[in-house]
Design an enzyme around this catalytic site. Sequence first.
Site, PDB file in Angstrom:
ATOM      1  NE  ARG A 140      -3.384   5.794   8.328  1.00  0.00           N
ATOM      2  CZ  ARG A 140      -4.593   7.260   7.455  1.00  0.00           C
ATOM      3  NH1 ARG A 140      -4.046   7.622   7.035  1.00  0.00           N
ATOM      4  NH2 ARG A 140      -4.841   8.095   8.842  1.00  0.00           N
TER       5      ARG A 140
ATOM      6  CG  ASN B 286       1.750   6.284  -1.124  1.00  0.00           C
ATOM      7  OD1 ASN B 286       1.715   5.515  -0.648  1.00  0.00           O
ATOM      8  ND2 ASN B 286       1.904   7.176  -0.644  1.00  0.00           N
TER       9      ASN B 286
ATOM     10  CG  ASP C 121       0.489   3.716   1.331  1.00  0.00           C
ATOM     11  OD1 ASP C 121       1.629   3.114   1.616  1.00  0.00           O
ATOM     12  OD2 ASP C 121       0.035   5.767   2.039  1.00  0.00           O
ATOM     13  CG  HIS C 122      -4.566   3.040  -2.021  1.00  0.00           C
ATOM     14  ND1 HIS C 122      -5.116   3.227  -0.537  1.00  0.00           N
ATOM     15  CD2 HIS C 122      -4.600   4.324  -1.355  1.00  0.00           C
ATOM     16  CE1 HIS C 122      -5.328   4.252  -0.032  1.00  0.00           C
ATOM     17  NE2 HIS C 122      -4.463   5.189  -0.775  1.00  0.00           N
TER      18      HIS C 122
ATOM     19  CG  HIS D 224      -3.415  14.516  -0.974  1.00  0.00           C
ATOM     20  ND1 HIS D 224      -2.865  13.252  -0.362  1.00  0.00           N
ATOM     21  CD2 HIS D 224      -4.272  15.104  -1.192  1.00  0.00           C
ATOM     22  CE1 HIS D 224      -4.331  13.281   0.313  1.00  0.00           C
ATOM     23  NE2 HIS D 224      -5.417  14.032  -0.200  1.00  0.00           N
ATOM     24  N   GLY D 225      -3.986  13.836  -4.257  1.00  0.00           N
ATOM     25  CA  GLY D 225      -4.593  14.728  -5.046  1.00  0.00           C
ATOM     26  C   GLY D 225      -4.034  14.492  -6.765  1.00  0.00           C
TER      27      GLY D 225
ATOM     28  CD  GLU E 165       3.756  10.095   2.527  1.00  0.00           C
ATOM     29  OE1 GLU E 165       3.501  10.328   1.532  1.00  0.00           O
ATOM     30  OE2 GLU E 165       2.391   8.742   2.902  1.00  0.00           O
TER      31      GLU E 165
ATOM     32  NE  ARG F 135      -6.657   3.623   7.968  1.00  0.00           N
ATOM     33  CZ  ARG F 135      -6.893   4.768   7.936  1.00  0.00           C
ATOM     34  NH1 ARG F 135      -7.498   4.892   6.695  1.00  0.00           N
ATOM     35  NH2 ARG F 135      -7.341   5.267   9.442  1.00  0.00           N
ATOM     36  CG  HIS F 136      -3.161   1.986   3.753  1.00  0.00           C
ATOM     37  ND1 HIS F 136      -1.287   1.822   3.754  1.00  0.00           N
ATOM     38  CD2 HIS F 136      -3.570   2.467   3.479  1.00  0.00           C
ATOM     39  CE1 HIS F 136      -1.456   3.571   4.247  1.00  0.00           C
ATOM     40  NE2 HIS F 136      -2.613   3.690   4.173  1.00  0.00           N
TER      41      HIS F 136
ATOM     42  CB  THR G 212      -6.573   9.618   2.295  1.00  0.00           C
ATOM     43  OG1 THR G 212      -5.607  10.180   1.676  1.00  0.00           O
ATOM     44  CG2 THR G 212      -7.587  10.980   2.181  1.00  0.00           C
ATOM     45  CB  THR G 213      -2.933  12.797   4.635  1.00  0.00           C
ATOM     46  OG1 THR G 213      -2.192  10.836   4.735  1.00  0.00           O
ATOM     47  CG2 THR G 213      -2.441  13.938   5.335  1.00  0.00           C
TER      48      THR G 213
ATOM     49  N   GLY H 291       0.445   8.386  -5.862  1.00  0.00           N
ATOM     50  CA  GLY H 291       0.006   6.935  -5.689  1.00  0.00           C
ATOM     51  C   GLY H 291      -1.447   6.826  -5.760  1.00  0.00           C
ATOM     52  CG  HIS H 292      -6.108   7.288  -4.882  1.00  0.00           C
ATOM     53  ND1 HIS H 292      -7.015   7.817  -5.323  1.00  0.00           N
ATOM     54  CD2 HIS H 292      -6.739   6.054  -4.081  1.00  0.00           C
ATOM     55  CE1 HIS H 292      -8.389   6.844  -4.963  1.00  0.00           C
ATOM     56  NE2 HIS H 292      -8.139   6.218  -4.681  1.00  0.00           N
TER      57      HIS H 292
ATOM     58  CG  HIS I 277       0.792   6.776   5.788  1.00  0.00           C
ATOM     59  ND1 HIS I 277       0.294   7.621   5.394  1.00  0.00           N
ATOM     60  CD2 HIS I 277       1.447   6.913   6.789  1.00  0.00           C
ATOM     61  CE1 HIS I 277      -0.288   8.283   6.580  1.00  0.00           C
ATOM     62  NE2 HIS I 277       0.832   7.705   7.496  1.00  0.00           N
TER      63      HIS I 277
ATOM     64  CD  GLU J 121       5.453  14.735  -0.344  1.00  0.00           C
ATOM     65  OE1 GLU J 121       4.059  14.471  -1.272  1.00  0.00           O
ATOM     66  OE2 GLU J 121       6.296  13.822  -0.005  1.00  0.00           O
TER      67      GLU J 121
ATOM     68  NE  ARG K  97     -10.929 -13.544  -2.352  1.00  0.00           N
ATOM     69  CZ  ARG K  97     -11.746 -14.261  -2.632  1.00  0.00           C
ATOM     70  NH1 ARG K  97     -11.409 -13.693  -3.739  1.00  0.00           N
ATOM     71  NH2 ARG K  97     -12.147 -15.176  -2.747  1.00  0.00           N
TER      72      ARG K  97
END
Length: 237
Positions: free
Chosen positions: A47, A9, A11-12, A188-189, A72, A51-52, A102-103, A210-211, A45, A153, A20
């Site tokens: 959203r 993922n 996204d970040h 997730h996580g 997503e 936001r990303h 986050t979700t 991802g994160h 994702h 998932e 920036r």
Amino acid sequence: MAPIRLGVNIDHVATVRNARGGRHPDPLEAALAAVEAGADGITLHLREDRRHIRDDDVERILAALTAPINLEMAATDEMVGIALRHAPHACCIVPERRAEVTTEGGLDAAGQIEALAPKVAALRDAGIRVSLFIDPDPVQIEAAAKLGAPVVELHTGAYAEERRGELARLRFGAALAALRGIEVHAGHGLTYANVSPVAAIEQIAELNIGHFLIGQAILDGLPQVVRHMKALIDAAR
């Protein structure tokens, strides 16, 4: 046991860019780098508040990559329309609240069957593989089966928070979903420290991470980029 696919993922990467403005770092470059490094697919994702990941990121990544793209998205008319227009390999329907960082949990598929059914059907009819992001709860898994979702998932957030009994719940949920003919993914996580027990669950075919990967890439890659920048500066004198 078959190898597990890894979906990365990105996204970040977009989160850092958007902090920036401008174009750097580019999520497309990150997607290409992840695939080159062995990722089996890319997750992003889109959203509702953008936001990303943004719409043009989706377009550029889908145009440039041959690896499977997992989009997503919330179960809204807008997002279904975007998915139908771009036709990614897969769509994972996730819960979404504007205030969340986050979700925060799985989709309540059981409580939204009537609302979800036409959206799942529309995506499936377009040849898009539909996944539902749900907690490892038998009620939610049975709802996914009723909706005809080919993939679930399983949300691993509670497991990542080390809540007691969560690994057993994931194992039971994965077995139940497989028994219903549903392919099982999880995410997730997940980190270096906690991924192995989840990856060892026989029925899980794919992990989406991802994160942690983006954050760890900063730590692992920062020494190299600092050395490179210092060399460029030194060479200019």
